[in-house]
Design an enzyme around this catalytic site. Structure first.
Site, PDB file in Angstrom:
ATOM      1  N   ARG A  65      46.655  48.796  34.987  1.00 44.32           N
ATOM      2  CA  ARG A  65      45.861  47.708  35.567  1.00 44.32           C
ATOM      3  C   ARG A  65      45.330  48.092  36.958  1.00 44.32           C
ATOM      4  O   ARG A  65      44.193  47.784  37.320  1.00 44.32           O
ATOM      5  CB  ARG A  65      46.768  46.474  35.685  1.00 44.32           C
ATOM      6  CG  ARG A  65      46.065  45.160  35.665  1.00 44.32           C
ATOM      7  CD  ARG A  65      47.079  44.034  35.608  1.00 44.32           C
ATOM      8  NE  ARG A  65      47.535  43.761  34.269  1.00 44.32           N
ATOM      9  CZ  ARG A  65      46.860  43.056  33.364  1.00 44.32           C
ATOM     10  NH1 ARG A  65      45.669  42.566  33.664  1.00 44.32           N
ATOM     11  NH2 ARG A  65      47.345  42.834  32.172  1.00 44.32           N
ATOM     12  N   HIS A 109      37.557  28.000  32.350  1.00 49.81           N
ATOM     13  CA  HIS A 109      38.670  28.004  31.395  1.00 49.81           C
ATOM     14  C   HIS A 109      38.524  26.810  30.452  1.00 49.81           C
ATOM     15  O   HIS A 109      38.249  25.695  30.908  1.00 49.81           O
ATOM     16  CB  HIS A 109      39.999  27.944  32.154  1.00 49.81           C
ATOM     17  CG  HIS A 109      41.186  27.974  31.247  1.00 49.81           C
ATOM     18  ND1 HIS A 109      41.486  29.051  30.446  1.00 49.81           N
ATOM     19  CD2 HIS A 109      42.131  27.034  30.998  1.00 49.81           C
ATOM     20  CE1 HIS A 109      42.563  28.773  29.738  1.00 49.81           C
ATOM     21  NE2 HIS A 109      42.973  27.565  30.050  1.00 49.81           N
TER      22      HIS A 109
HETATM   23  C1  GAR Z   1      34.822  30.492  27.294  1.00 54.69           C
HETATM   24  O1  GAR Z   1      34.993  29.341  26.527  1.00 54.69           O
HETATM   25  C2  GAR Z   1      35.794  30.508  28.451  1.00 54.69           C
HETATM   26  O2  GAR Z   1      36.167  29.228  28.868  1.00 54.69           O
HETATM   27  C3  GAR Z   1      36.976  31.246  27.870  1.00 54.69           C
HETATM   28  O3  GAR Z   1      36.406  32.250  27.080  1.00 54.69           O
HETATM   29  C4  GAR Z   1      35.213  31.750  26.500  1.00 54.69           C
HETATM   30  C5  GAR Z   1      34.160  32.827  26.589  1.00 54.69           C
HETATM   31  O4  GAR Z   1      33.032  32.468  25.838  1.00 54.69           O
HETATM   32  N1  GAR Z   1      37.811  31.772  28.913  1.00 54.69           N
HETATM   33  C6  GAR Z   1      39.149  31.787  28.852  1.00 54.69           C
HETATM   34  O5  GAR Z   1      39.774  31.440  27.875  1.00 54.69           O
HETATM   35  C7  GAR Z   1      39.838  32.272  30.110  1.00 54.69           C
HETATM   36  N2  GAR Z   1      41.244  32.032  30.055  1.00 54.69           N
HETATM   37  P1  GAR Z   1      31.642  33.154  26.115  1.00 54.69           P
HETATM   38  O6  GAR Z   1      31.869  34.684  26.097  1.00 54.69           O
HETATM   39  O7  GAR Z   1      30.803  32.723  24.953  1.00 54.69           O
HETATM   40  O8  GAR Z   1      31.121  32.672  27.432  1.00 54.69           O
END
Ligand code: GAR
Length: 208
Positions: A65, A109
């Site tokens: 990381r 989120h």
């Molecule tokens: C989104 O819904 C975001 O809230 C989530 O990933 C998705 C990405 O969608 N993030 C998390 O879960 C962070 N913990 P996208 O690539 O279509 O924007």
């Protein structure tokens, strides 16, 4: 304000930001670059199609990381990034990146924080039997989806919902809320106050 958007997947939130910018709704925020930690992520294609600099820094090609974060930080510095926007970026960032951008790393989120942190928020929300879901835009700290909350929107959960239908309803809210928050930050309407021992509090001023 120069924005770098970090992504891992499909990039519908990135698309919402690109569309908002095209409509003149991001204020002084400029979408300078998109960085993915996953090769072939569709978000990279979306960036290229909009003429935004796109780069892949594959976390898998780093031994740990710490070395990935150093490479990411170097890329952000190279672009002169002022605000780091996590739009479906499914990696935890360490102090290496976070300390370089105090109160300047933002995440979206798909849950009403502090409930259901992590990578499977929607699945966890349904499994728990919650009746209300939503999305949270927050500053990023070293925890998982735990940083100071900037804004939230709620949605109902229907008896007929599965992960797909709930995701669609939550993401519709994300796509509207996230650009509004980025604009507010770029317009310097978002302030964080810290009083000893208490959680940092975020204030968002309405546009004048
Ligand atoms: C989104 O819904 C975001 O809230 C989530 O990933 C998705 C990405 O969608 N993030 C998390 O879960 C962070 N913990 P996208 O690539 O279509 O924007």
């Amino acid at each position: 304000m120069k924005v770098s958007v970090l992504v891992s997947g499909s990039g519908t939130n990135l698309q919402a930001l690109l569309d908002a910018k095209a409509r003149g709704e991001l204020g002084p925020a400029t979408l300078d670059s998109v960085i993915s930690n996953v090769k072939g992520a569709f978000a990279l294609t979306r960036a290229e199609q909009s003429g935004v600099f796109a780069q892949c820094i594959e976390h898998k090609s780093f031994p740990d990381r710490a070395s990935f974060d150093l490479a990411l930080l170097a890329a952000l510095r190279e672009r002169g990034t002022e605000l780091v926007v996590l739009a479906g970026f499914m990696r935890l960032l360490t102090a290496t990146v976070l300390d370089a951008f105090p109160d300047r790393v933002v995440n979206v989120h798909p849950a009403l924080s502090p409930a259901f942190p992590g990578a499977h928020a929607l699945r966890d929300t349904l499994a728990y039997g919650a009746r209300i879901s939503g999305c949270t835009v927050h500053f990023v700290d070293q925890g998982t989806d735990t940083g100071p909350i900037i804004a939230q929107e709620s949605v109902p959960i229907l008896a007929t919902d599965d992960e797909l239908t709930l995701r669609a309803r939550v993401q519709e809210k994300e796509h509207a809320l996230f650009p509004r928050v980025i604009r507010a930050i770029a317009e310097r309407r978002v302030t964080v106050t810290r009083a000893g021992g208490l959680r940092p509090q975020v204030r968002v001023e309405e546009p004048s």
